[in-house]
Scaffold this active site. Structure first.
Site, mmCIF file in Angstrom:
data_model
loop_
_atom_site.group_PDB
_atom_site.id
_atom_site.type_symbol
_atom_site.label_atom_id
_atom_site.label_comp_id
_atom_site.label_asym_id
_atom_site.label_seq_id
_atom_site.Cartn_x
_atom_site.Cartn_y
_atom_site.Cartn_z
ATOM 1 N N PRO A 149 33.636 31.793 38.168
ATOM 2 C CA PRO A 149 34.821 32.576 38.550
ATOM 3 C C PRO A 149 34.446 33.988 38.984
ATOM 4 O O PRO A 149 35.029 34.542 39.922
ATOM 5 C CB PRO A 149 35.664 32.574 37.265
ATOM 6 C CG PRO A 149 35.238 31.325 36.547
ATOM 7 C CD PRO A 149 33.764 31.180 36.835
ATOM 8 N N TYR A 150 33.449 34.565 38.318
ATOM 9 C CA TYR A 150 32.962 35.892 38.723
ATOM 10 C C TYR A 150 32.558 35.887 40.193
ATOM 11 O O TYR A 150 32.943 36.766 40.972
ATOM 12 C CB TYR A 150 31.761 36.268 37.837
ATOM 13 C CG TYR A 150 30.933 37.409 38.355
ATOM 14 C CD1 TYR A 150 31.331 38.721 38.172
ATOM 15 C CD2 TYR A 150 29.739 37.176 39.052
ATOM 16 C CE1 TYR A 150 30.565 39.772 38.660
ATOM 17 C CE2 TYR A 150 28.977 38.216 39.542
ATOM 18 C CZ TYR A 150 29.388 39.516 39.344
ATOM 19 O OH TYR A 150 28.642 40.551 39.837
ATOM 20 N N GLY A 151 31.772 34.876 40.575
ATOM 21 C CA GLY A 151 31.294 34.786 41.960
ATOM 22 C C GLY A 151 32.447 34.658 42.947
ATOM 23 O O GLY A 151 32.388 35.202 44.057
#
Ligand code: UGA
Length: 316
Positions: A149-151
Site C-alpha cells: 500500500p505504501y508503494g
C-alpha cells in the site's frame, strides 16, 4: 541567491539535504511537522544539527499549513521529502495516514507550487513503485506495479507530479530512491535495526530467509542527486532512478555490518512480511545522462560510515 524549501526537513534524508544546501550558501526554509512515526527525539536532534545556522528558517508545521504554503510562493526550488514512510506497516488502518501524508499533502503542495509558478519541485519517490519486476536492473520505462500500500501512495503522488507538469508545465522532477542508508537512517529500517541490536547485544531479526536483494543507496549520494535535480535543465515531469553502486542480499549486508562491528552478531529469523519485494535493482543511466549523477559510495564504505555513526550515538 537560491531559495529552497525542504519538506520533511527533520527526517533522515532531508536533514542531510538541508545541511548541504546551507553549505552551498543557499537560503532554506526547513519544514517538518514532527510526526511520531518514530522517536521524535531523533528528529529533534537532526533539526538541532542545522537549526541555528545562518540562512535557515525552521517551520514546525504540516505541509498543508497556510504558513508553509505561503512560503512555497517564495521558493525557487521545493524539495518534497515529507511523507509517511515504512513499507511493511502500510496495511489495514494505517493506510489512511499513508494516503493523507503521501497523496493529499503532495497534491496540496503541487497546487501551491502551481499557483505561485515555482520553477522546480523535486519529489522524493521510491523504488517501491516497481514492485516485483520480471527482470533487473529496471529502468524508468518498466511498468510500475507496487507490491505494498505504501508503494501505491508513492506512485500516486509521482503521477500527480507528472500530471501537474503535463497540464500546467510545473517543473516537477521525481527521483525514485532505492533503500537509502547511512548516518541518521530511520530507526525502523534494516541497517539501523541491525546495528542497534548488535551494539545492544541483542540478536538481529531477519524477515524471511535473508535472500531479499536491495539496491542500497548511500544518503550522501542521494543528496547529490536531489541537488542535481534541483538545478538541471530537464523536461517537466521527468522521473529518474537514483540507485546505489551495487545490489546485495540481506545476509550479505549483515556480513558487511559484522565486519565493521568487529564481531558476528546473533541472528533470528521471522516469517516474510507482506509488502516486502524479493528484489530491487535499478539502472541509473538516465540520471547519469540528464542530471550528470551517479552514485559513488561503495556499500562496504557506506556501511562503515553508518556503523561509526551508530557507535558514536550509542555511547553519546
Ligand atoms: C526502504 C524504505 O523504508 C522505504 O521508505 C523506501 O521507499 C524503500 O526503501 C524504497 O527503496 O523504495 P526497504 O527496502 O523495506 O524500504 O528497506 P529496509 O527497511 O532497510 O529493509 C531492507 C530489507 O531488510 C527488507 O527485505 C526487509 O524485509 C529486511 N529487514 C528489515 C530485515 O530482514 N530485518 C529487519 O529488522 C528490517
Amino acid at each position: 541567491m537560491v531559495k529552497s524549501l525542504v519538506t520533511g526537513a527533520a527526517g533522515f534524508i532531508a536533514s542531510h539535504l538541508v545541511e548541504s544546501l546551507l553549505d552551498a550558501g543557499e537560503e532554506v526554509v526547513a519544514v517538518d511537522s514532527l510526526t511520531d512515526y518514530y522517536d521524535v527525539a531523533q528528529k529533534r536532534a537532526n533539526l538541532a544539527g542545522f537549526g541555528a545556522r545562518r540562512g535557515v528558517e525552521v517551520v514546525t508545521a504540516d505541509v498543508a499549513d497556510p504558513a508553509v504554503l505561503d512560503r512555497v510562493a517564495q521558493a525557487d526550488v521545493v524539495y518534497h521529502l515529507a511523507g509517511q514512510p515504512g513499507v511493511r506497516l502500510s496495511w489495514d488502518r494505517n493506510f489512511g495516514a499513508y494516503v493523507e501524508r503521501n497523496v493529499d499533502r503532495t497534491q496540496q503542495l503541487l497546487e501551491a507550487a502551481r499557483s505561485a509558478r515555482v520553477p522546480r519541485l523535486v519529489y522524493a519517490s521510491s523504488s517501491s513503485v516497481y514492485g516485483n519486476q520480471p527482470s533487473y536492473p529496471v529502468d524508468e520505462r518498466a511498468l510500475p506495479a507496487p507490491f505494498s500500500p505504501y508503494g501505491v501512495t508513492k506512485l500516486a503522488a509521482e503521477h500527480l507530479c507528472g500530471l501537474y507538469a503535463q497540464n500546467y508545465g510545473l517543473g516537477t522532477v521525481s527521483l525514485r530512491f532505492f533503500t537509502v542508508y547511512g548516518p541518521r537512517q530511520r530507526p525502523d529500517m534494516a541497517f539501523s535495526r541491525f546495528i542497534r541490536s548488535a551494539l545492544a547485544g541483542r540478536p538481529l531479526t531477519i524477515t524471511g530467509d535473508g535472500t531479499a536483494i536491495r539496491d542500497f543507496t548511500y544518503v550522501g549520494d542521494i543528496v547529490e542527486a536531489l541537488r542535481a535535480a534541483g538545478r538541471a535543465d530537464v523536461a517537466p515531469g521527468a522521473v529518474y532512478n537514483t540507485c546505489g553502486t551495487e545490489s546485495i542480499d540481506v545476509n550479505g549486508a549483515i556480513g558487511l555490518i559484522a565486519h565493521h562491528l568487529g564481531f558476528t552478531p546473533a541472528v533470528e529469523r521471522c516469517g516474510a512480511v507482506p509488502g516486502d519485494v524479493r528484489r530491487t535493482g535499478g539502472s541509473a543511466r538516465l540520471a547519469e545522462q540528464d542530471l550528470g549523477w551517479t552514485a559513488e559510495m561503495t556499500l562496504a564504505e557506506g556501511i562503515g560510515e553508518q556503523v561509526a555513526w551508530e557507535r558514536a550515538r550509542s555511547v553519546g
